[in-house]
Design a protein around this motif. Structure first.
Motif, PDB file in Angstrom:
ATOM      1  N   LEU A 256      32.416  38.350  36.316  1.00 42.63           N
ATOM      2  CA  LEU A 256      31.125  38.099  36.964  1.00 42.63           C
ATOM      3  C   LEU A 256      30.287  37.206  36.061  1.00 42.63           C
ATOM      4  N   ILE A 257      29.583  36.252  36.654  1.00 43.65           N
ATOM      5  CA  ILE A 257      28.574  35.513  35.889  1.00 43.65           C
ATOM      6  C   ILE A 257      27.216  36.072  36.281  1.00 43.65           C
ATOM      7  N   GLU A 258      26.517  36.595  35.307  1.00 37.07           N
ATOM      8  CA  GLU A 258      25.171  37.129  35.546  1.00 37.07           C
ATOM      9  C   GLU A 258      24.175  35.980  35.454  1.00 37.07           C
ATOM     10  N   ALA A 259      23.776  35.480  36.616  1.00 42.58           N
ATOM     11  CA  ALA A 259      22.803  34.388  36.670  1.00 42.58           C
ATOM     12  C   ALA A 259      21.429  35.025  36.814  1.00 42.58           C
ATOM     13  N   ASP A 260      21.014  35.738  35.758  1.00 44.26           N
ATOM     14  CA  ASP A 260      19.888  36.685  35.901  1.00 44.26           C
ATOM     15  C   ASP A 260      18.676  36.329  35.058  1.00 44.26           C
ATOM     16  N   LEU A 261      18.621  35.111  34.572  1.00 42.11           N
ATOM     17  CA  LEU A 261      17.482  34.647  33.763  1.00 42.11           C
ATOM     18  C   LEU A 261      17.182  35.565  32.577  1.00 42.11           C
ATOM     19  N   GLY A 262      18.226  36.208  32.088  1.00 44.44           N
ATOM     20  CA  GLY A 262      18.082  37.030  30.884  1.00 44.44           C
ATOM     21  C   GLY A 262      17.697  38.468  31.147  1.00 44.44           C
TER      22      GLY A 262
ATOM     23  N   LEU B 208      45.903  38.696  43.596  1.00 47.66           N
ATOM     24  CA  LEU B 208      46.182  37.289  43.920  1.00 47.66           C
ATOM     25  C   LEU B 208      46.596  36.456  42.708  1.00 47.66           C
ATOM     26  N   ALA B 209      46.510  37.049  41.502  1.00 52.11           N
ATOM     27  CA  ALA B 209      46.996  36.331  40.320  1.00 52.11           C
ATOM     28  C   ALA B 209      48.521  36.219  40.412  1.00 52.11           C
ATOM     29  N   PRO B 210      49.107  35.149  39.954  1.00 52.36           N
ATOM     30  CA  PRO B 210      48.494  34.018  39.242  1.00 52.36           C
ATOM     31  C   PRO B 210      48.097  32.875  40.162  1.00 52.36           C
ATOM     32  N   PHE B 211      48.068  33.123  41.476  1.00 49.97           N
ATOM     33  CA  PHE B 211      47.895  31.994  42.398  1.00 49.97           C
ATOM     34  C   PHE B 211      46.434  31.627  42.648  1.00 49.97           C
ATOM     35  N   VAL B 212      45.581  32.665  42.845  1.00 42.71           N
ATOM     36  CA  VAL B 212      44.178  32.396  43.204  1.00 42.71           C
ATOM     37  C   VAL B 212      43.273  33.132  42.220  1.00 42.71           C
ATOM     38  N   ARG B 213      42.300  32.422  41.646  1.00 42.30           N
ATOM     39  CA  ARG B 213      41.332  33.079  40.756  1.00 42.30           C
ATOM     40  C   ARG B 213      40.176  33.621  41.591  1.00 42.30           C
ATOM     41  N   VAL B 214      39.690  34.804  41.250  1.00 47.50           N
ATOM     42  CA  VAL B 214      38.635  35.463  42.033  1.00 47.50           C
ATOM     43  C   VAL B 214      37.539  35.935  41.088  1.00 47.50           C
ATOM     44  N   ASN B 215      36.320  35.429  41.282  1.00 48.60           N
ATOM     45  CA  ASN B 215      35.198  35.778  40.412  1.00 48.60           C
ATOM     46  C   ASN B 215      33.933  35.981  41.235  1.00 48.60           C
ATOM     47  N   GLY B 216      32.904  36.502  40.600  1.00 53.36           N
ATOM     48  CA  GLY B 216      31.644  36.738  41.284  1.00 53.36           C
ATOM     49  C   GLY B 216      30.475  36.131  40.530  1.00 53.36           C
ATOM     50  N   VAL B 217      29.395  35.837  41.288  1.00 51.59           N
ATOM     51  CA  VAL B 217      28.142  35.380  40.685  1.00 51.59           C
ATOM     52  C   VAL B 217      27.068  36.387  41.071  1.00 51.59           C
TER      53      VAL B 217
END
Ligand SMILES: NC(=O)c1ccc[n+]([C@@H]2O[C@H](COP(=O)([O-])OP(=O)(O)OC[C@H]3O[C@@H](n4cnc5c(N)ncnc54)[C@H](O)[C@@H]3O)[C@@H](O)[C@H]2O)c1
Length: 270
Positions: free
Chosen positions: A249-255, A175-184
């Motif tokens: 990916l953003i690791e929202a994992d409290l470390g 989907l680049a460059p039109f839509v950014r796709v990421n995960g949490v």
């Protein structure tokens, strides 16, 4: 409405409780309109009552492409377009291990967990993509720390969330460059998260009564988060502040990913 997301529209699955409900609250507070697909008509009714015209809801199952199409169509009809898709609805597997999976249920349990967690996320992306391309929008997949390491679930949940990484990477590329796709990738939180009906866990809120001290002791940051604590990464990935970011990916994992071997001073319980 003022706010960082004024004039923008979010399509979110599983907005009825837990993390999804916290996302609805924060995106609306930041000025966005939200279209929610959730299988619980009662949870949708409560959302409509609280948020009025800022939110439209669709009762349906994420395994059904027509339900996603209807929810995206509502977003466009009510709010004029679509800027963000958040694939958030999922079920857990209650940590049922390979050895404990009943032989007569393993087939159905796999189909149910992968049907909701993987196919459901993909079908939402399929329905949302054309509208997102038009607005140069963003997709965000709620994965889990279980996508990155063992023991956050049994083999069904862990492999379904790991498959989500494949979706993030492939769709980011396509989907680049039109839509950014990421995960949490969140760690734990007390929510209404259910298990598979095929394992007789569909009516059990598996994370509702976890011991906060037990959870906290696993996290270097030393607190047990509530769903709202996880919202920040979504606001970042939905906004142009993350314009240089896709396929990550953003690791929202409290470390947890930085957890060491020896105990260090300052940690609770040391
Ligand atoms: N609770 C945790 O500890 C935890 C940890 C890491 C990741 N997550 C992830 O967070 C996300 C949200 O889960 P939660 O913990 O807020 O649970 P939750 O059950 O409170 O919220 C999930 C929502 O999705 C809806 N839903 C479930 N299956 C559906 C289906 N087939 N079709 C349509 N709607 C459906 C439910 O009705 C519910 O409103 C999930 O992706 C989950 O895997 C949760």
């Amino acid at each position: 409405m003022n706010g960082r997301f004024a004039g923008q529209t979010v399509y979110l699955t599983g907005g009825g409780s837990g993390l999804g409900r916290a996302l609805v609250a924060r995106f609306v507070a930041e000025g966005a309109h939200v279209s929610v697909l959730d299988r619980s008509a009662e949870k949708n009714r409560v959302l409509a009552e609280i948020y009025g015209s800022a939110v439209v809801t669709t009762d349906g199952d994420v395994r059904d492409l027509a339900a996603h199409t209807a929810a995206v169509a509502k977003a466009v009809a009510h709010f004029g377009g679509l800027d963000v898709y958040i694939a958030n609805a999922a079920i857990w597997d209650g940590n049922v291990s390979l050895l404990d999976l009943p032989v007569e249920r393993v087939d159905a349990a796999f189909d149910e967990v992968f049907g909701i967690n993987v196919k459901g996320a993909l079908l939402g992306a399929k329905a949302a993509a054309p509208a997102l391309v038009e607005r140069q929008g963003a997709m965000i997949f709620t994965l889990s720390i279980a996508a990155l390491r063992a023991g956050g679930g049994g083999p069904l949940y862990t492999s379904s969330k790991t498959a989500g990484i494949g979706l993030v990477r492939e769709l980011a590329y396509e989907l680049a460059p039109f839509v950014r796709v990421n995960g949490v990738c969140p760690a734990g939180m007390a929510t209404d998260l259910r298990g598979p009906e095929s394992l007789a866990l569909g009516d059990t809120p598996l994370m509702a009564n976890v011991d906060p001290d037990m959870m906290r002791s696993a996290y270097p940051l030393d607190f047990f988060p509530v769903p709202d604590d996880y919202v920040g990464p979504y606001l970042f990935l939905a906004s142009r502040d993350s314009a240089v970011t896709t396929g990550t990916l953003i690791e929202a994992d409290l470390g947890m990913s930085a957890r060491g071997i020896r105990k260090v001073a300052g940690r609770a319980g040391t």
